[in-house]
Design an enzyme around this catalytic site. Structure first.
Site, PDB file in Angstrom:
ATOM      1  N   ALA A 199     -11.494 -39.466  28.501  1.00 15.59           N
ATOM      2  CA  ALA A 199     -12.082 -40.093  29.686  1.00 15.59           C
ATOM      3  C   ALA A 199     -11.459 -41.458  29.962  1.00 15.59           C
ATOM      4  O   ALA A 199     -11.308 -41.857  31.110  1.00 15.59           O
ATOM      5  CB  ALA A 199     -13.586 -40.218  29.520  1.00 15.59           C
ATOM      6  N   ASN A 215     -23.690 -45.724  29.184  1.00 16.36           N
ATOM      7  CA  ASN A 215     -23.528 -45.330  27.789  1.00 16.36           C
ATOM      8  C   ASN A 215     -24.283 -46.208  26.789  1.00 16.36           C
ATOM      9  O   ASN A 215     -24.216 -45.969  25.601  1.00 16.36           O
ATOM     10  CB  ASN A 215     -22.040 -45.306  27.444  1.00 16.36           C
ATOM     11  N   GLN A 257     -20.884 -39.371  30.025  1.00 14.72           N
ATOM     12  CA  GLN A 257     -22.135 -39.345  29.268  1.00 14.72           C
ATOM     13  C   GLN A 257     -23.168 -38.380  29.836  1.00 14.72           C
ATOM     14  O   GLN A 257     -24.124 -38.023  29.160  1.00 14.72           O
ATOM     15  CB  GLN A 257     -22.745 -40.760  29.192  1.00 14.72           C
ATOM     16  N   SER A 297     -14.649 -36.446  29.066  1.00 15.07           N
ATOM     17  CA  SER A 297     -13.893 -36.136  27.856  1.00 15.07           C
ATOM     18  C   SER A 297     -14.548 -34.977  27.126  1.00 15.07           C
ATOM     19  O   SER A 297     -15.685 -34.618  27.394  1.00 15.07           O
ATOM     20  CB  SER A 297     -13.825 -37.354  26.946  1.00 15.07           C
ATOM     21  N   HIS A 351     -14.783 -34.740  23.636  1.00 10.21           N
ATOM     22  CA  HIS A 351     -15.391 -35.013  22.328  1.00 10.21           C
ATOM     23  C   HIS A 351     -16.857 -35.440  22.416  1.00 10.21           C
ATOM     24  O   HIS A 351     -17.542 -35.466  21.412  1.00 10.21           O
ATOM     25  CB  HIS A 351     -14.571 -36.057  21.551  1.00 10.21           C
ATOM     26  N   THR A 357       5.042 -33.390  27.399  1.00  8.00           N
ATOM     27  CA  THR A 357       4.743 -32.012  27.031  1.00  8.00           C
ATOM     28  C   THR A 357       3.233 -31.828  26.981  1.00  8.00           C
ATOM     29  O   THR A 357       2.519 -32.609  26.362  1.00  8.00           O
ATOM     30  CB  THR A 357       5.347 -31.702  25.650  1.00  8.00           C
ATOM     31  N   CYS A 400     -16.686 -48.403  21.801  1.00  5.37           N
ATOM     32  CA  CYS A 400     -15.400 -48.874  22.310  1.00  5.37           C
ATOM     33  C   CYS A 400     -15.346 -50.406  22.356  1.00  5.37           C
ATOM     34  O   CYS A 400     -14.297 -50.986  22.593  1.00  5.37           O
ATOM     35  CB  CYS A 400     -15.101 -48.290  23.676  1.00  5.37           C
TER      36      CYS A 400
END
Lengths: 401, 367
Positions: free
Chosen positions: B70, B150, B179, B197, B199, B235, B317
């Protein structure tokens, strides 16, 4: 849209254009096509009408069906409907409820009385229902330009209330006019031609000339993807994949470079013609458009087409490229068509293709090699792939998703 | 006993996701842009995943740009849009966005001459459509408002905010749904871009996506080849991208499946809290509760850690920086004493009970 209120869909077939005598056959095919297209919705029940089809939703998702129905050619319109007992008070209640779900200011009621024994005349029904809405809401009647039209259909056993008519995409029921073989390169034009062919009531099969290793698997996949997209109109499409490499190489070995494309096209027509004969297909169609490339000048087209007996129709022949592109975007094939994989027409691109080929020259070049046995090889090795939007063509490991 | 109560920070990998990923790793190592069969097969699966993700999010015919998560998606959306459209210099966001959003705006403000309005939350902890409306100017280019905060779990009505922004042609609306995904519904019909995201929903780290309407032009932040509509070279991390579809499918299914369990865990937690605990915010996401105790958050976290309870005081974070906590400060919450308790369907009532008991013991001993 108050989709949650609908319990039925009424499909009206309309005039089915001018074909008076074939009407029965048209109706049968159209009903068949609609039922097939909606076969995933297991709860639906169908009732044929004189001029259409009653579909009872039985809890199936109206909005999804609404979308799917718009892939089918041949009907005039359809509408989500609410079934009501034949009692004016009940109809009043439903129409009021319906008017409240729309964020509009004006409305109009239009009644059609199929059952003439119903005690109220159409006009009386209109008045009674409109009066009820006027009395209970802030809406007003506008007979010329209403924001909301409410349609009342008085049938034998029930009354149906509708609030939108979704126009059909026109055309004839696919399959009613037999089958056509569409020459499909994978470019922008041929899928549009295929769509227009189906719209005229012709079921299609496709023929594609593959020249591996000069053409890639992706080029072939592109054609199959296009056929998959088109298959929403007729459930399943047979794609004939013709291994064309040997024949193409022979052409380039024996024929003057300027005539290669002309001769190649003649070979393609010969193969398509033979496949039509073997499968009793009456029409060949393709995406040729006058003047687009050297092989599509009037002279080229006529010299090339001489080799085939089967009727050849060119739906795009008088269309501009930009019109064709618009059409391709509309039927959602454009993005696939412009993927950059070479087809067998672009792979041996001659520098100076002849613009006005002569038939006698073609015939001369064709004496220089035994094309007939190569054509036979092509036809005998015709690989027929059945493509349908329902079953994904490529084997996918479902567990991955 | 080990108890994980930091679900907003990250989550464990779902067993089915893990198994399929392992299987893919063994089978597919080719470059998804290679033209041989195996490469094409991976490419096709990746495209299929894109299509499925669109379906799951209820959006159509648009673009899913796979990213590393994210943070990258947020950076690409915000900086990519602003730098591509330098003729408009005014941007709007909120003061309590995730650092990847906030710092993208800070960078545009400090290094590229953009003017940014940072909206504070109202007394309910929300950014309202009215506040956005008021901040819009003729030279506004972008509004970026998160769906769920968050730190306190406040939920913003991104559908209404999007509608408000749509009334102003030429202004784009981006939302960070990281979230909220898999926890509450997101109506993305009025959003031009959305980031998330994997995870946070029991997927793989290093995986995420930016949803973007196809016509919106961005300046790529990573220069490279044709991958991701030429928006993000390199890639493709194809297997991660492919597995994101499954991750999302499972998360959305679990959202329905465990709804009652989540509500009951929430009730357990709130009811069992020691009277010395103040609930700072509990009006949003049921799985995220911000509380304060008489102990400073650092002391409390250490003590909980001793007892095997994993919990954070603020966004991870920003956990290693001594910055002011923008969210808590904007809400007038004393940041020195606040912690955020977050859980999901993988937690049990016994774990919640253990947390409540342990918290009581710690407060008895140290407070």
């Amino acid at each position: 849209m108050p989709e949650l209120l609908y319990d039925h869909i009424i499909v009206r077939y309309g005039e089915l254009s001018t074909k008076g005598k074939n009407r029965k056959e048209f109706t049968r095919q159209l009903t068949h096509n609609i039922k097939k297209r909606l076969s995933d919705y297991e709860q639906l029940t169908f009732n044929t009408l004189h001029d259409g089809l009653f579909i009872k939703l039985n809890g199936e998702d109206y909005l999804k069906i609404r979308e799917d129905l718009q892939d089918i050619f041949g009907y005039a319109y359809f509408a989500g409907a609410i079934r009501v007992e034949k009692d004016i008070e009940a109809v009043k209640k439903v129409t009021l409820q319906l008017s409240e779900t729309h964020n509009v200011r004006t409305f109009k009621i239009v009644t059609k009385r199929h059952d003439k024994s119903f005690p109220m005349r159409s006009d009386d029904i209109n008045r009674a229902l409109a009066g009820n809405i006027l009395h209970n809401t802030s809406l007003s009647v506008d007979v010329h330009n209403p924001d909301l039209m409410i349609y009342i259909f008085v049938d034998k056993d029930y009354i149906y209330v509708m609030d939108e008519k979704v126009k059909g995409i026109g055309g004839y029921p696919t399959g009613v006019n037999g089958t056509a073989l569409v020459m499909m390169s994978g470019g922008i034009d041929s899928p549009v031609a295929a769509y227009m062919t189906m719209k005229r009531g012709l079921k299609i099969e496709c023929i594609h000339f593959a020249s591996p290793p000069y053409t890639s698997k992706q080029a072939l996949n592109k054609v199959l993807t296009l056929a998959e997209k088109l298959s929403v109109c007729q459930e399943e499409i047979n794609v004939h994949i013709i291994p064309f490499t040997d024949l193409q190489l022979a052409i380039y070995k024996h024929v003057d470079e300027s005539y290669c494309i002309t001769i190649m096209r003649r070979m393609m027509y010969r193969i398509a013609d033979e496949i039509c004969k073997r499968r009793k297909i009456k029409v060949i169609t393709n995406g040729e458009s006058i003047g687009q490339v050297a092989s599509q000048t009037p002279e080229s087209i006529s010299v090339i087409a001489k080799v085939a007996d089967t009727l050849i129709l060119r739906p795009l022949c008088m269309m501009d490229k930009l019109e064709i592109i618009d059409a391709a975007k509309k039927i959602d094939t454009y993005e696939t068509s412009i993927l950059p994989f070479e087809d067998c027409c672009t792979i041996f691109d001659p520098k100076n293709p002849v613009i006005k080929p002569k038939e006698d020259k073609c015939l001369y070049y064709e004496t220089l090699f035994d094309y007939q046995s190569l054509i036979n090889d092509c036809i005998n090795n015709d690989e027929i792939v059945k493509v349908s939007y329902r079953e994904k063509r490529r084997e996918e490991d479902e567990s991955v998703f | 006993m080990k108890v994980y109560l930091d679900a907003v920070s990250t989550t464990s990998v779902d067993p089915e996701v893990k198994d399929t990923y392992k299987k893919l790793l063994d089978e597919y190592y080719c470059n998804s842009d290679a033209l041989y069969d195996d490469g094409v097969a991976i490419y096709d699966m990746q495209e299929k995943a894109r299509e499925l993700i669109e379906n799951y999010l209820g959006i159509r015919k648009n673009e899913i740009i796979f990213t590393s998560g994210a943070s990258e998606a947020n950076s690409l959306a915000i900086k990519g849009l602003a730098l591509k459209h330098p003729e408009k210099k005014h941007l709007i966001t909120s003061i309590y966005e995730h650092s990847s959003v906030y710092n993208s705006f800070k960078q545009l403000e400090n290094d590229f001459g953009y003017e940014v309005t940072y909206l504070p939350p109202d007394e309910n902890g929300q950014i309202t459509p009215q506040a956005v409306e008021k901040a819009l100017r003729p030279d506004s280019l972008l509004v970026s408002i998160m769906q769920v905060n968050n730190e306190i779990g406040a939920v913003n009505d991104i559908s209404e905010i999007g509608k408000t922004v749509k009334k102003h042609p030429g202004v784009y609306f981006h939302t960070d749904i990281t979230q909220g995904l898999g926890k509450i519904d997101a109506d993305l019909n009025n959003a031009d871009m959305a980031s998330f995201s994997a995870h946070k929903i029991h997927g793989l780290k290093g995986s995420g996506a930016l949803y973007k309407k196809a016509h919106i032009e961005l300046l790529p932040l990573i220069s490279g080849g044709q991958q991701e509509y030429s928006m993000r070279g390199g890639t493709s991390n194809a297997l991660c991208n492919i597995i994101l579809a499954k991750t999302l499918r499972i998360a959305l299914a679990n959202k329905e499946k465990y709804h009652d369990q989540i509500m009951s865990l929430h009730e357990h937690l709130i009811k069992g809290l020691d009277p010395r605990v103040t609930v700072n915010y509990d009006k949003g996401l049921p799985t995220l509760i911000n509380i304060s105790t008489p102990l400073t958050s650092e002391v409390l976290l250490n003590a909980l850690n001793e007892k095997g309870i994993m919990i954070s005081s603020k966004s991870t974070c920003g956990s290693k920086k001594n910055e002011v906590n923008r969210t808590l400060r904007s809400m007038g919450i004393d940041e020195d004493h606040a912690i955020r308790v977050s859980f999901d369907y993988s937690n049990t009532p016994a774990e919640i009970a253990y947390f409540n008991e342990t918290l009581k013991e710690i407060l008895d001993k140290y407070a």
